[in-house]
Write an enzyme that holds these catalytic residues in place. Structure first.
Site, PDB file in Angstrom:
ATOM      1  N   TYR A 116      29.994  57.941  42.197  1.00  0.00           N
ATOM      2  CA  TYR A 116      31.144  57.273  41.588  1.00  0.00           C
ATOM      3  C   TYR A 116      31.150  55.774  41.906  1.00  0.00           C
ATOM      4  CZ  TYR A 116      32.923  62.054  41.028  1.00  0.00           C
ATOM      5  OH  TYR A 116      33.073  63.377  40.695  1.00  0.00           O
ATOM      6  N   GLY A 168      21.066  65.502  38.391  1.00  0.00           N
ATOM      7  CA  GLY A 168      20.026  64.483  38.338  1.00  0.00           C
ATOM      8  C   GLY A 168      19.398  64.323  36.967  1.00  0.00           C
TER       9      GLY A 168
END
Length: 171
Positions: free
Chosen positions: A139, A101
């Site tokens: 992704y 993150g």
């Protein structure tokens, strides 16, 4: 958080091996890992490297609770599409949980893409486990196509006895 993405060096192989095992644990397959850091050194840094690797490194003041400064990696190699040409296959993309993150995974993957473009590759391919929704969502959010859903491709493998048996059938 400040971090650096750079090409792995032979001395990084112990950290890469450690993170490969961490990834295997996350993917619920730690018993599948059979490679050692020595093999990683030989295969990635010998006269004919089989792969390339990038590492994400943090400064000492941000080292992990276990004292690591190498906290992520992307391992990739070149392959070829008979339909499209030069291709990069990203075998692993991993960032230690406490560093997720913070943009490291994105930076690693973007750097693999940059290397691919510099080598005139037209594709960056990889696979992700069907249950790994956080990675799949990441992704897809970056523009990846799910070829399983879109084109119906299955990823297959020969290994162990099946590979031995197939090789014995060669003329």
């Amino acid at each position: 958080m400040k971090f650096n993405i750079c090409a792995a060096k032979p001395e990084d192989c112990k950290d890469i091996a450690r993170m490969i095992m961490e990834l295997a644990v996350y993917e619920k397959m730690p018993d599948q890992v059979k490679i050692s850091y020595k093999e990683l050194e030989k295969d990635g840094f010998g006269p004919n490297p089989f792969y390339q690797c990038l590492v994400a490194e943090v400064p000492e003041e941000h080292k992990s609770k276990d004292g690591h400064t190498k906290v992520g990696y992307a391992l990739f190699f070149y392959t070829y599409s008979t339909w499209k040409g030069r291709t990069v296959y990203m075998e692993d993309l991993y960032v230690m949980p406490e560093y997720r993150g913070k943009g490291m995974g994105k930076a690693l993957m973007a750097t693999v893409a940059k290397v691919a473009k510099e080598q005139h590759c037209v594709r960056l391919q990889f696979s992700v486990l069907d249950w790994n929704k956080p990675s799949l969502d990441f992704y897809l959010s970056k523009g990846a196509e799910d070829l399983t859903a879109k084109e119906g491709w299955h990823f297959l493998r020969f290994h162990g006895i099946a590979l031995d048996n197939l090789a014995q059938e060669a003329p």
